[in-house]
Design a protein around this motif. Structure first.
Motif, mmCIF file in Angstrom:
data_model
loop_
_atom_site.group_PDB
_atom_site.id
_atom_site.type_symbol
_atom_site.label_atom_id
_atom_site.label_comp_id
_atom_site.label_asym_id
_atom_site.label_seq_id
_atom_site.Cartn_x
_atom_site.Cartn_y
_atom_site.Cartn_z
ATOM 1 N N ALA A 179 16.629 13.842 50.314
ATOM 2 C CA ALA A 179 14.685 14.555 50.317
ATOM 3 C C ALA A 179 14.365 15.936 51.240
ATOM 4 O O ALA A 179 14.361 15.401 52.012
ATOM 5 C CB ALA A 179 13.810 13.072 49.472
ATOM 6 N N GLY A 180 13.774 16.142 51.035
ATOM 7 C CA GLY A 180 13.042 17.360 51.521
ATOM 8 C C GLY A 180 11.653 17.774 50.641
ATOM 9 O O GLY A 180 11.597 17.281 49.787
ATOM 10 N N LEU A 181 10.654 18.578 51.159
ATOM 11 C CA LEU A 181 10.006 18.811 50.617
ATOM 12 C C LEU A 181 8.698 19.559 52.244
ATOM 13 O O LEU A 181 9.421 19.757 53.378
ATOM 14 C CB LEU A 181 8.747 17.985 50.313
ATOM 15 N N ARG A 182 8.196 20.669 52.008
ATOM 16 C CA ARG A 182 7.687 21.620 53.132
ATOM 17 C C ARG A 182 6.297 21.105 52.449
ATOM 18 O O ARG A 182 5.354 21.388 51.799
ATOM 19 C CB ARG A 182 7.844 23.140 52.490
ATOM 20 N N LEU A 183 5.656 21.254 53.816
ATOM 21 C CA LEU A 183 4.009 21.353 53.986
ATOM 22 C C LEU A 183 3.854 22.008 54.602
ATOM 23 O O LEU A 183 4.342 22.828 55.422
ATOM 24 C CB LEU A 183 3.961 19.895 54.978
ATOM 25 N N LEU A 184 2.881 22.862 53.974
ATOM 26 C CA LEU A 184 1.792 24.574 54.462
ATOM 27 C C LEU A 184 1.105 24.049 53.791
ATOM 28 O O LEU A 184 -0.384 23.632 53.760
ATOM 29 C CB LEU A 184 2.385 24.753 53.431
ATOM 30 N N TRP A 185 -0.078 24.613 55.570
ATOM 31 C CA TRP A 185 -1.721 23.835 55.654
ATOM 32 C C TRP A 185 -2.306 25.496 54.512
ATOM 33 O O TRP A 185 -4.114 25.340 54.924
ATOM 34 C CB TRP A 185 -2.103 24.189 57.200
ATOM 35 N N ILE B 243 -4.180 21.028 51.143
ATOM 36 C CA ILE B 243 -3.093 20.594 52.049
ATOM 37 C C ILE B 243 -1.700 20.997 50.827
ATOM 38 O O ILE B 243 -1.881 20.671 49.396
ATOM 39 C CB ILE B 243 -1.767 19.512 52.181
ATOM 40 N N TYR B 244 -0.638 21.843 51.300
ATOM 41 C CA TYR B 244 0.369 22.811 50.151
ATOM 42 C C TYR B 244 1.610 22.004 50.140
ATOM 43 O O TYR B 244 1.837 21.691 51.444
ATOM 44 C CB TYR B 244 0.397 23.874 50.085
ATOM 45 N N VAL B 245 2.215 21.231 49.233
ATOM 46 C CA VAL B 245 3.749 20.850 49.233
ATOM 47 C C VAL B 245 4.901 22.423 48.047
ATOM 48 O O VAL B 245 3.853 22.219 47.140
ATOM 49 C CB VAL B 245 3.941 19.879 48.084
ATOM 50 N N HIS B 246 5.334 22.116 49.298
ATOM 51 C CA HIS B 246 7.000 23.604 48.000
ATOM 52 C C HIS B 246 8.001 23.111 48.160
ATOM 53 O O HIS B 246 8.389 21.859 49.466
ATOM 54 C CB HIS B 246 6.334 24.225 48.787
ATOM 55 N N GLY B 247 8.995 22.633 47.910
ATOM 56 C CA GLY B 247 10.512 22.683 47.397
ATOM 57 C C GLY B 247 11.333 20.832 47.539
ATOM 58 O O GLY B 247 11.574 20.699 48.217
ATOM 59 N N LEU B 248 9.436 20.248 47.456
ATOM 60 C CA LEU B 248 9.569 19.034 46.548
ATOM 61 C C LEU B 248 10.664 18.971 45.831
ATOM 62 O O LEU B 248 11.480 19.083 44.568
ATOM 63 C CB LEU B 248 8.932 18.510 45.852
ATOM 64 N N ARG C 54 -2.514 20.117 47.304
ATOM 65 C CA ARG C 54 -1.571 21.447 45.735
ATOM 66 C C ARG C 54 0.019 21.636 45.881
ATOM 67 O O ARG C 54 -0.275 21.594 46.803
ATOM 68 C CB ARG C 54 -2.831 22.635 46.511
ATOM 69 N N LEU C 55 0.169 22.057 44.743
ATOM 70 C CA LEU C 55 1.790 22.265 44.383
ATOM 71 C C LEU C 55 2.226 23.141 43.375
ATOM 72 O O LEU C 55 0.741 24.049 43.359
ATOM 73 C CB LEU C 55 2.485 21.397 44.767
ATOM 74 N N ASP C 56 2.592 23.373 42.804
ATOM 75 C CA ASP C 56 2.889 24.436 42.002
ATOM 76 C C ASP C 56 4.502 24.480 41.464
ATOM 77 O O ASP C 56 5.364 23.769 41.619
ATOM 78 C CB ASP C 56 2.652 26.499 42.144
ATOM 79 N N SER C 57 4.369 24.784 40.229
ATOM 80 C CA SER C 57 6.065 24.420 39.127
ATOM 81 C C SER C 57 5.492 25.954 38.549
ATOM 82 O O SER C 57 4.555 26.214 37.758
ATOM 83 C CB SER C 57 5.286 23.153 38.382
#
Length: 166
Positions: A65-71, A85-90, A122-125
């Motif tokens: 499993a993995g995810l990106r954290l961005l500020w 805080i932003y999540v990408h690629g979960l 926050r995140l997007d889809s």
């Protein structure tokens, strides 16, 4: 769940393999979101080198499993006011789907934000993935808008408050 660890260069291929697994899964279901091969290994390596990726490993080097954290995330969210805080690629190995690992990773990401005084996760889809939209709604996220991002697909912007302690 043990906490995700910062990814290393040894994890780059594993992250890329998870991504490819998900790309193929999406295409097989007619969902226009992640396209096969659109993110090369070199991009993931650069993201790992910047310290953006966190992974769970089975055994020593098998990424499950993995995810990106961005500020900040100006490309998707515009200017940041310092509260999110932003999540990408979960993503997680398809063999683990339905076990609640995604929710646990989102909770971990929120906790990382809380440690830095953030109040929103926050995140997007992709707007073309209604199943994922339902998942985020069921996970306590609310829609904050929808927008076209460059040449990418149209995205739904999601936000959830981060519980504060004290």
């Amino acid at each position: 769940m043990t906490a995700p660890l910062p990814a290393t260069r040894a994890d780059v291929r594993g992250i890329w393999s998870l991504r490819r697994q998900r790309e193929d899964w999406l295409i097989a279901r007619g969902i226009d979101q992640w396209r096969p091969g659109e993110v090369p290994v070199s991009v993931i390596r650069e993201q790992v080198d910047r310290g953006e990726w966190y992974v769970l490993r089975e055994e020593e080097h098998h990424v499950i499993a993995g995810l990106r954290l961005l500020w900040q995330d100006p490309d998707f969210w515009g200017p940041d006011d310092g509260t999110a805080i932003y999540v990408h690629g979960l993503m997680l190995d398809l063999a683990l789907a339905g076990e609640g690992l995604g929710a646990q990773l989102l909770g971990w990401a929120a906790a990382q934000g809380a440690l830095q005084g953030k109040t929103r996760l926050r995140l997007d889809s992709a707007a073309t993935n209604p199943r994922l939209a339902t998942y985020y709604e069921d996970s306590g996220f609310s829609r904050q808008g929808q927008r076209q991002v460059g040449d990418f697909f149209e995205v739904i912007l999601w936000e959830r408050p981060i519980a504060t302690t004290g």
